[in-house]
Write a protein that holds these residues in place. Structure first.
Motif, short mmCIF file in Angstrom:
data_model
loop_
_atom_site.label_atom_id
_atom_site.label_comp_id
_atom_site.label_asym_id
_atom_site.label_seq_id
_atom_site.Cartn_x
_atom_site.Cartn_y
_atom_site.Cartn_z
N HIS A 89 0.83 -1.19 0.00
CA HIS A 89 0.00 0.00 0.00
C HIS A 89 0.87 1.25 0.00
CE1 HIS A 89 -4.01 -1.87 0.93
NE2 HIS A 89 -3.19 -2.89 1.08
N PHE A 90 0.46 2.22 -0.81
CA PHE A 90 1.11 3.53 -0.76
C PHE A 90 0.70 4.24 0.53
CE2 PHE A 90 1.40 2.67 -5.30
CZ PHE A 90 2.66 3.16 -5.61
N GLU A 91 1.64 4.87 1.16
CA GLU A 91 1.39 5.53 2.43
C GLU A 91 0.30 6.59 2.30
OE1 GLU A 91 2.45 4.91 5.44
OE2 GLU A 91 3.74 3.25 4.79
N GLY A 92 -0.67 6.51 3.21
CA GLY A 92 -1.70 7.53 3.29
C GLY A 92 -2.82 7.40 2.28
N ALA A 93 -2.78 6.38 1.43
CA ALA A 93 -3.82 6.22 0.41
C ALA A 93 -4.53 4.89 0.62
CB ALA A 93 -3.20 6.28 -0.99
N GLN A 94 -5.73 4.93 1.12
CA GLN A 94 -6.49 3.72 1.43
C GLN A 94 -6.79 2.92 0.17
OE1 GLN A 94 -7.28 2.94 4.59
NE2 GLN A 94 -8.39 1.06 4.13
N VAL A 372 0.18 8.61 -8.47
CA VAL A 372 -0.04 9.93 -9.07
C VAL A 372 -1.36 10.50 -8.56
CG1 VAL A 372 1.36 9.50 -11.12
CG2 VAL A 372 -1.04 8.85 -11.14
N ASP A 373 -1.50 11.82 -8.70
CA ASP A 373 -2.64 12.51 -8.08
C ASP A 373 -3.99 12.10 -8.66
OD1 ASP A 373 -2.17 13.68 -10.54
OD2 ASP A 373 -1.93 15.72 -9.77
N ARG A 374 -4.00 11.71 -9.95
CA ARG A 374 -5.25 11.33 -10.61
C ARG A 374 -4.92 10.59 -11.89
NH1 ARG A 374 -6.61 14.72 -14.89
NH2 ARG A 374 -5.14 16.46 -15.20
N PRO A 375 -5.90 9.94 -12.50
CA PRO A 375 -5.64 9.26 -13.78
C PRO A 375 -5.57 10.25 -14.94
CG PRO A 375 -7.93 8.95 -13.15
CD PRO A 375 -7.27 9.66 -12.00
N PHE A 376 -4.53 11.07 -14.91
CA PHE A 376 -4.39 12.16 -15.88
C PHE A 376 -4.27 11.68 -17.31
CE2 PHE A 376 -0.12 10.93 -14.67
CZ PHE A 376 0.55 10.89 -15.89
N TRP A 377 -3.88 10.42 -17.48
CA TRP A 377 -3.69 9.89 -18.83
C TRP A 377 -4.99 9.86 -19.64
CZ3 TRP A 377 -2.50 6.98 -14.41
CH2 TRP A 377 -3.48 6.06 -14.02
N LYS A 378 -6.11 9.97 -18.94
CA LYS A 378 -7.40 9.97 -19.64
C LYS A 378 -7.71 11.32 -20.27
CE LYS A 378 -9.74 6.28 -17.09
NZ LYS A 378 -10.93 5.93 -16.30
N ASP A 379 -6.97 12.34 -19.89
CA ASP A 379 -7.14 13.65 -20.55
C ASP A 379 -6.81 13.50 -22.03
OD1 ASP A 379 -7.58 14.52 -18.00
OD2 ASP A 379 -5.69 15.62 -17.80
N LYS A 380 -7.47 14.31 -22.85
CA LYS A 380 -7.26 14.22 -24.30
C LYS A 380 -6.27 15.28 -24.78
CE LYS A 380 -10.24 10.90 -24.63
NZ LYS A 380 -9.80 9.50 -24.89
N ASP A 381 -5.40 14.85 -25.67
CA ASP A 381 -4.49 15.78 -26.32
C ASP A 381 -5.32 16.69 -27.23
OD1 ASP A 381 -2.77 16.96 -28.32
OD2 ASP A 381 -1.22 15.51 -27.73
N PRO A 382 -5.28 18.00 -27.02
CA PRO A 382 -6.12 18.90 -27.82
C PRO A 382 -5.81 18.85 -29.31
CG PRO A 382 -4.51 20.16 -26.52
CD PRO A 382 -4.45 18.74 -26.04
N GLU A 383 -4.60 18.45 -29.68
CA GLU A 383 -4.24 18.42 -31.10
C GLU A 383 -4.70 17.13 -31.78
OE1 GLU A 383 -0.12 19.18 -31.67
OE2 GLU A 383 -0.10 20.98 -30.41
N THR A 384 -4.56 15.99 -31.07
CA THR A 384 -4.87 14.69 -31.70
C THR A 384 -6.18 14.09 -31.24
OG1 THR A 384 -3.71 13.45 -29.99
CG2 THR A 384 -2.39 14.23 -31.86
N PRO A 411 -6.23 8.47 -5.63
CA PRO A 411 -5.04 8.60 -6.48
C PRO A 411 -4.91 7.37 -7.39
CG PRO A 411 -4.51 9.07 -4.18
CD PRO A 411 -5.90 8.49 -4.20
N ALA A 412 -4.22 7.54 -8.50
CA ALA A 412 -3.99 6.46 -9.45
C ALA A 412 -2.57 5.93 -9.30
CB ALA A 412 -4.23 6.96 -10.87
N VAL A 413 -2.30 4.83 -9.99
CA VAL A 413 -0.99 4.18 -9.91
C VAL A 413 -0.46 3.93 -11.32
CG1 VAL A 413 0.25 2.10 -9.18
CG2 VAL A 413 -1.50 3.10 -7.69
N ILE A 414 0.82 4.17 -11.50
CA ILE A 414 1.50 3.80 -12.75
C ILE A 414 2.61 2.82 -12.42
CG2 ILE A 414 2.81 4.61 -14.74
CD1 ILE A 414 1.60 7.33 -14.43
N CYS A 415 2.57 1.68 -13.08
CA CYS A 415 3.73 0.79 -13.07
C CYS A 415 4.62 1.29 -14.20
CB CYS A 415 3.31 -0.67 -13.30
SG CYS A 415 4.70 -1.81 -13.36
N ILE A 456 3.32 12.92 -9.74
CA ILE A 456 3.72 11.91 -8.75
C ILE A 456 3.54 12.46 -7.34
CG2 ILE A 456 5.66 10.57 -7.84
CD1 ILE A 456 6.79 10.44 -10.67
N ILE A 457 2.92 11.65 -6.49
CA ILE A 457 2.78 11.98 -5.07
C ILE A 457 3.28 10.79 -4.25
CG2 ILE A 457 0.89 13.62 -5.35
CD1 ILE A 457 -1.07 11.43 -4.69
#
Length: 562
Positions: A89-94, A372-384, A411-415, A456-457
């Motif tokens: 478990h990441f510290e502080g994140a249930q 990481v603070d959130r699943p930011f990878w779901k944001d869309k690239d404004p150009e593509t 929070p989200a996790v990246i391997c 990253i947090i």
């Protein structure tokens, strides 16, 4: 190259592919679910102690089932309960975890899911490449990046590789025939085909299979290279190229590499859950008895020595020097530990068994996780209009990068990197911060506009299994010629022909099984050991529910001549 993931199928549904064989086609899922139970022990054995070395999945399943039958398992653990089901478990994140060991579980693992379902654990599709769970996949090879949501989105080269692999399996390994026999649980057909394949492929490597197949011969070296780098199903398989082809055939024929799921909240909930689970109708023990209650809440310390006592019992000494005697001992640790961490009396195993135990070959594996603070990878690239970041397969240092969305309120996790063998060894001497930097630098070349570091947090979490003295490697990877070793280890639970000095000590774990690295192998071999211990103590199975040892003479794996 990859498949759509479904919810776990039950045996009663439309004849799914399961880990039914192919080496030992015994219905473990049916055996453990049978209402008559796994067997009966003489009443004088009720409450008798048996030692279980290791509190991983194999040890916990065996302990739980033996407790149900009226024995008192005494579990020894040198490190952490769960073994290679290690959810940190990441510290502080249930509930936000890094799965350092097993993290994806194919639905064909029906004996494993028996316990998952008993515990009421939630599962969801694992975000493998080119599956709906991943959303999108990026393949980065030789400096070129390809974005895809399905195999059809990739250039023809990748589809040609996938088609060649399917064709090679069909022509050279009778793939569809084997899977049809597994689905139908047609033992005779399955054994006939598989026993014919064993001598053909035991002495040949995975790479030999690919390179010598007509399907790949028609194609270029680049096709083989792409196959090794990004592979099929879960990613690149070049780390396995030196392995015996039998290892790979078992994986694909039993759908280990397809329809995989993760355990929400962490895979270690399964062994930890068995520790606290009270059986509905235990023999001998009062209602509400659990493994935890029989142990006073904690396992015993790790084992330092196993020897034969003068009275014929097995003497187990823990790391603090306490010695206790048992009529039976089950070791579920990796086999190398019987010569490196545990002083195991040589006469307990035959010399041929020692050869098999010592020659087991373990593969290296490393993982590097960040929260990481959130699943930011779901944001869309404004150009593509594409996802900012995707599940990534590459020939760079990271090899495989996986993205885990825990929901909008967590929070989200990246391997950042999941690598094996040589790629894992590159990480071995590096401190945590250097591992993260190397991974971020590699990913920056694939995603130049994405600032991963800014999200990253907390502290990163890393593992190198080969550096852990309690494991010495991640999992077995049999080399050509190792079938005989595996057969000796797997068949060891049937002890009727062994000399008395070798009886009573049993082995289990995924490295004893035919499917190393897959938790189903740990479960099945632990159930073999349960049968062996029951019979060693004078018990028997029910006529209505014969166990693996009862049918081993007819269904067991063939023994190649020495």
């Amino acid at each position: 190259m990859s498949v759509t993931q479904n919810a776990p199928a039950t045996h009663a549904s439309a004849k799914p592919v399961t880990l039914f064989g192919p080496d030992f086609p015994f219905p473990f899922d049916d055996w453990i679910a049978h209402p008559d139970g796994l067997g009966v022990l003489p009443s004088h054995c009720h409450g008798q102690e048996v030692a279980i070395v290791g509190a991983g999945m194999a040890g916990m399943v065996a302990a739980y089932e033996l407790m149900k039958l009226g024995l008192k398992p005494v579990i020894y653990e040198a490190s952490k309960m769960g073994g290679r089901l290690r959810s940190q478990h990441f510290e502080g994140a249930q509930g936000v975890v890094a799965e350092l060991g097993g993290m994806r579980f194919p639905v064909s693992s029906t004996a494993f899911y028996h316990y998952v379902n008993q515990l009421g654990l939630q599962t969801q599709p694992f975000p493998n490449p080119l599956t709906p769970a991943s959303g999108s996949t990026v393949v980065d090879l030789e400096g070129k990046t390809y974005y895809a949501e399905s195999l059809a989105d990739l250039p023809p080269l990748f589809r040609e590789v996938a088609q060649a692999w399917a064709e090679a399996l069909e022509k050279d390994a009778r793939f569809s025939e084997v899977q049809a026999a597994i689905k139908a649980r047609d033992v005779a057909t399955l054994k006939h085909i598989w026993n014919d394949l064993i001598p053909k492929w035991d002495d040949r490597t995975f790479y030999d299979f690919v390179a010598s197949s007509d399907a790949f011969k028609r194609l270029s070296f680049q096709h083989r290279e792409v196959f090794g780098q990004v592979g099929f199903g879960t990613g690149g398989w070049d780390s396995d190229f030196p392995n015996s082809m039998l290892e790979i055939l078992r994986v694909v024929m039993t759908n280990c590499d397809e329809n995989q799921r993760l355990i929400v909240g962490g895979a270690d909930q399964v062994p930890h859950g068995l520790w606290e689970l009270a059986p509905a109708k235990p023999v001998h023990w009062p209602a509400g008895t659990t493994l935890a209650s029989l142990h006073g809440g904690a396992t015993r310390a790790g084992v330092a020595r196993i020897a034969r006592a003068p009275n014929g019992q097995l003497a187990v000494t823990d790391r603090w020097g306490d010695t206790r005697e048992y009529a039976a001992v089950l070791t579920t640790c990796q086999s190398w530990l019987l010569t490196t961490q545990i002083d195991c009396e040589e006469s307990l195993f035959s010399q041929k068994m020692w050869m098999a135990l010592d020659r087991t070959r373990y593969m290296q594996s490393s993982k590097t996780f960040v929260m990481v603070d959130r699943p930011f990878w779901k944001d869309k690239d404004p150009e593509t209009g594409r996802d900012l970041m995707s599940m990534t397969l590459t020939d760079r240092l990271t090899r495989g990068t996986y993205l885990f969305d825990n929901g909008p309120d967590k929070p989200a996790v990246i391997c950042l990197s999941y690598a094996w063998m040589g790629d894992a060894l590159k990480m071995l001497p590096q401190p945590v911060e250097k591992r993260v930097k190397l991974a971020l630098d590699a990913l920056k070349k694939i995603y130049p506009k994405v600032d991963i570091a800014s999200h990253i947090i907390g502290d990163p979490i890393c593992v190198s299994w080969e550096a852990d003295p309690h494991f010495l490697g991640a999992f077995k990877g049999a080399l050509p010629g190792h079938y005989r070793y595996n057969q000796r280890m797997y068949a060891h639970f049937v002890q009727k022909t062994m000399p008395a000095e070798q009886r009573g000590i049993f082995i289990a774990g995924d490295d004893v099984s035919w499917t190393p690295a897959w938790v189903e192998g740990a479960v099945q071999t632990s159930l073999n050991a349960v049968w062996g211990i029951v019979h060693h103590l004078g018990g028997h199975t029910h006529a209505s529910n014969p166990g693996p040892g009862d049918v081993f003479d007819t269904l067991g794996p063939i023994a190649l001549p020495d």
